[in-house]
Write an enzyme that holds these catalytic residues in place. Structure first.
Site, PDB file in Angstrom:
ATOM      1  CB  CYS A   1      -3.283   9.036   0.214  1.00  7.39           C
ATOM      2  SG  CYS A   1      -4.996   9.074   0.720  1.00  7.39           S
TER       3      CYS A   1
ATOM      4  CE  LYS B   1      -2.869   3.161   0.534  1.00  7.92           C
ATOM      5  NZ  LYS B   1      -4.140   3.533  -0.036  1.00  7.92           N
TER       6      LYS B   1
HETATM    7  N1  SAJ Z   1      -1.349  15.283  -8.777  1.00  8.24           N
HETATM    8  C1  SAJ Z   1      -0.487  16.009  -9.600  1.00  8.24           C
HETATM    9  N2  SAJ Z   1      -0.179  15.509 -10.832  1.00  8.24           N
HETATM   10  C2  SAJ Z   1      -0.690  14.332 -11.271  1.00  8.24           C
HETATM   11  C3  SAJ Z   1      -1.546  13.585 -10.422  1.00  8.24           C
HETATM   12  C4  SAJ Z   1      -1.853  14.092  -9.173  1.00  8.24           C
HETATM   13  O1  SAJ Z   1       0.000  17.087  -9.238  1.00  8.24           O
HETATM   14  O2  SAJ Z   1      -0.390  13.958 -12.403  1.00  8.24           O
HETATM   15  C5  SAJ Z   1      -1.674  15.803  -7.429  1.00  8.24           C
HETATM   16  C6  SAJ Z   1      -3.172  15.994  -7.204  1.00  8.24           C
HETATM   17  O3  SAJ Z   1      -3.615  17.222  -7.672  1.00  8.24           O
HETATM   18  C7  SAJ Z   1      -3.266  15.874  -5.686  1.00  8.24           C
HETATM   19  C8  SAJ Z   1      -2.213  14.824  -5.373  1.00  8.24           C
HETATM   20  O4  SAJ Z   1      -1.325  14.825  -6.472  1.00  8.24           O
HETATM   21  O5  SAJ Z   1      -2.917  17.085  -5.047  1.00  8.24           O
HETATM   22  C9  SAJ Z   1      -2.737  13.437  -5.126  1.00  8.24           C
HETATM   23  O6  SAJ Z   1      -3.848  13.181  -5.960  1.00  8.24           O
HETATM   24  P1  SAJ Z   1      -4.141  11.796  -6.696  1.00  8.24           P
HETATM   25  O7  SAJ Z   1      -5.373  12.003  -7.485  1.00  8.24           O
HETATM   26  O8  SAJ Z   1      -2.958  11.316  -7.410  1.00  8.24           O
HETATM   27  O9  SAJ Z   1      -4.332  10.764  -5.501  1.00  8.24           O
HETATM   28  P2  SAJ Z   1      -5.206  10.755  -4.141  1.00  8.24           P
HETATM   29  O10 SAJ Z   1      -4.342  11.244  -3.030  1.00  8.24           O
HETATM   30  O11 SAJ Z   1      -6.512  11.408  -4.315  1.00  8.24           O
HETATM   31  O12 SAJ Z   1      -5.446   9.171  -3.959  1.00  8.24           O
HETATM   32  C10 SAJ Z   1      -4.327   8.304  -3.874  1.00  8.24           C
HETATM   33  C11 SAJ Z   1      -4.496   7.131  -4.860  1.00  8.24           C
HETATM   34  N3  SAJ Z   1      -3.259   6.367  -4.960  1.00  8.24           N
HETATM   35  C12 SAJ Z   1      -2.663   6.103  -6.149  1.00  8.24           C
HETATM   36  O13 SAJ Z   1      -3.113   6.493  -7.210  1.00  8.24           O
HETATM   37  C13 SAJ Z   1      -1.437   5.271  -6.123  1.00  8.24           C
HETATM   38  C14 SAJ Z   1      -5.641   6.233  -4.384  1.00  8.24           C
HETATM   39  O14 SAJ Z   1      -5.741   5.089  -5.216  1.00  8.24           O
HETATM   40  C15 SAJ Z   1      -5.417   5.802  -2.928  1.00  8.24           C
HETATM   41  O15 SAJ Z   1      -6.491   5.015  -2.445  1.00  8.24           O
HETATM   42  C16 SAJ Z   1      -5.340   7.049  -2.088  1.00  8.24           C
HETATM   43  O16 SAJ Z   1      -4.211   7.832  -2.541  1.00  8.24           O
HETATM   44  C17 SAJ Z   1      -5.167   6.658  -0.624  1.00  8.24           C
HETATM   45  O17 SAJ Z   1      -6.127   6.833   0.140  1.00  8.24           O
HETATM   46  O18 SAJ Z   1      -4.114   6.114  -0.260  1.00  8.24           O
END
Ligand code: SAJ
Length: 405
Positions: free
Chosen positions: A252, A198
């Site tokens: 996360c 995880k």
């Molecule tokens: N972000 C970027 N660039 C990107 C993708 C995301 O700057 O290309 C930023 C987003 O704007 C945000 C942050 O990163 O601020 C995280 O967003 P996210 O959409 O990537 O992820 P989370 O935090 O909403 O959810 C993640 C997910 N993990 C993965 O994709 C590996 C989700 O599947 C998990 O369940 C969740 O963390 C968790 O609860 O652990």
């Protein structure tokens, strides 16, 4: 019967999903206000499809209470923050929940920890609670959640899952409960592997976002369009670069990699660097904004507004949000007039100088820093009139007054 402990962003949708697929579920949370809201028939956060799922689960008989139940299976989904100093996991909520479960759990009960925990947390902090209570009959399982805010309901149904158990036959029993709604592959393994997997998943994403963010800085300094570079590089069959942005928020990805840094400080170097890179982005946005203000002759911060407070688009979650980090940084730099802030997804006042209406927000502004690409504005730069835009999410296209990271 399953007693879901902790009815937050993960516990609530999981409990609702199980209930609406025929599992008898009672949801427990120590926050009596939250329980009261659910019992009045309202959900506690905004999420696509959550209200419909809630209605189905209520019809199926789910109930909510502050009391722990006597039953055969518990699912613990309470927060696991990290200590900002030591970078180690703060297992206090999990430990407290475990103690309360043990007060009522009958012999042979299964306790599933869904909360994200760093490798060895269960061995170090949860097992001692069980032995201190003089219990040897409790079956521990770790089933880390994987759903993404904004698409939780779909992902609960369609994401593969991992179940770590001491006893594989118990793992199979828990797999059956999750299979009541999960249509994807469910892998049964041991607890430490599940814990590590995880944290590794979220760390993988953090590192990849950090790479995109570093590219944004390099391209800006080198006078190149990072989005064009990424668009073309991603045409290579083995390249898939993520999107640069104003920082990484949420509970996360901005938290979990620190668990590895905290526990393996000598070896987790790359991971630490990625965290620092992503944490540097709100400050980078601020520098870019100042650069643009200077170039455009805007010398008054009160003429600059910030659009978006949530940590990403189309959610109402503001935890660790880049905007809040940036506002903190502005305070640090003693910016006299805090910028006006607006987010259509955030109803309560959490930032100084926050307004709750787009027109009121834009009134008198010369420049807007777009921190979140909510659907409200995606592809619609005209909503901002002829104001200067710093589009940190690349959602407003290219135009004479649109600047990027
Ligand atoms: N972000 C970027 N660039 C990107 C993708 C995301 O700057 O290309 C930023 C987003 O704007 C945000 C942050 O990163 O601020 C995280 O967003 P996210 O959409 O990537 O992820 P989370 O935090 O909403 O959810 C993640 C997910 N993990 C993965 O994709 C590996 C989700 O599947 C998990 O369940 C969740 O963390 C968790 O609860 O652990």
């Amino acid at each position: 019967m399953v007693n879901v402990i902790g009815l937050g962003y993960i516990g609530l949708p999981t409990a609702l999903m199980m209930a609406s697929h025929g599992v008898e579920v009672v949801g427990t949370d120590y926050d009596s206000e939250l329980v009261a809201t659910l019992n009045e028939g309202r959900t506690t956060f905004k999420e696509e499809g959550l209200d419909e799922l809630f209605a189905e689960a209520i019809k199926a008989g789910i109930t909510f209470t502050t009391e722990y139940q006597v039953c055969d299976t518990y699912i613990v989904s309470v927060p696991t923050p990290y200590d900002k100093q030591t970078k180690k996991i703060d297992s206090a909520y999990v430990v407290a929940a475990m103690k309360s479960v043990l007060e009522v759990a009958p012999d042979g009960a299964i306790v599933v920890i869904e909360s994200t925990v760093s490798p060895n947390t269960i061995d170090r902090f949860v097992r001692p609670v069980i032995s201190d209570a003089g219990r040897s009959d409790v079956n521990l399982v770790h089933a880390p959640e994987r759903i993404i805010p904004g698409n939780m309901v779909y992902e609960l149904l369609h994401n593969n899952r991992t179940i770590g158990a001491d006893d594989p036959s118990v793992g199979e029993m828990v797999k059956e409960i999750y299979a009541s709604f999960c249509q994807a592959e469910i892998t049964v393994t041991d607890i430490r592997t599940a814990e590590m997997t995880k944290v590794v998943e979220n760390t993988y994403r953090d590192i990849n976002i950090a790479f995109a963010n570093e590219l944004a800085k390099i391209c800006h300094v080198g006078g190149m369009d990072v989005y064009e570079v990424i668009r073309i590089a991603n045409k290579h069959p083995r390249v898939n670069i993520l999107s640069p942005g104003p920082g990484v928020g949420g509970h996360c990805i901005s938290v979990d990699p620190w668990f590895l840094v905290g526990d393996f400080p000598e070896t987790a170097n790359f991971i630490r660097l990625a965290r620092h890179t992503n944490d540097s982005m709100p400050e980078w946005v601020l520098e870019r904004a100042l650069e643009i203000m200077r170039a455009k002759g805007i010398d008054d911060a009160s003429k600059v507004g910030i659009y978006g407070i949530t940590y990403k688009e189309d959610v109402d979650d503001v935890r660790e949000s880049p905007t809040l980090q940036m506002l903190e940084s502005m305070e640090h730099h003693l910016v006299a007039d805090p910028c006006r802030v607006y987010d259509p997804w955030v109803d309560n006042d959490i930032a100084p100088n926050q307004v709750h209406d787009m027109d009121e927000f834009l009134d008198g502004l010369e420049m807007v820093i777009v921190m979140v690409g909510h659907s409200q504005i995606k592809g619609r730069p005209e909503l901002f009139g002829d104001r200067i835009l710093l589009d940190t999410r690349n959602v407003l296209g290219n135009g004479d007054n649109v600047f990027k990271l």
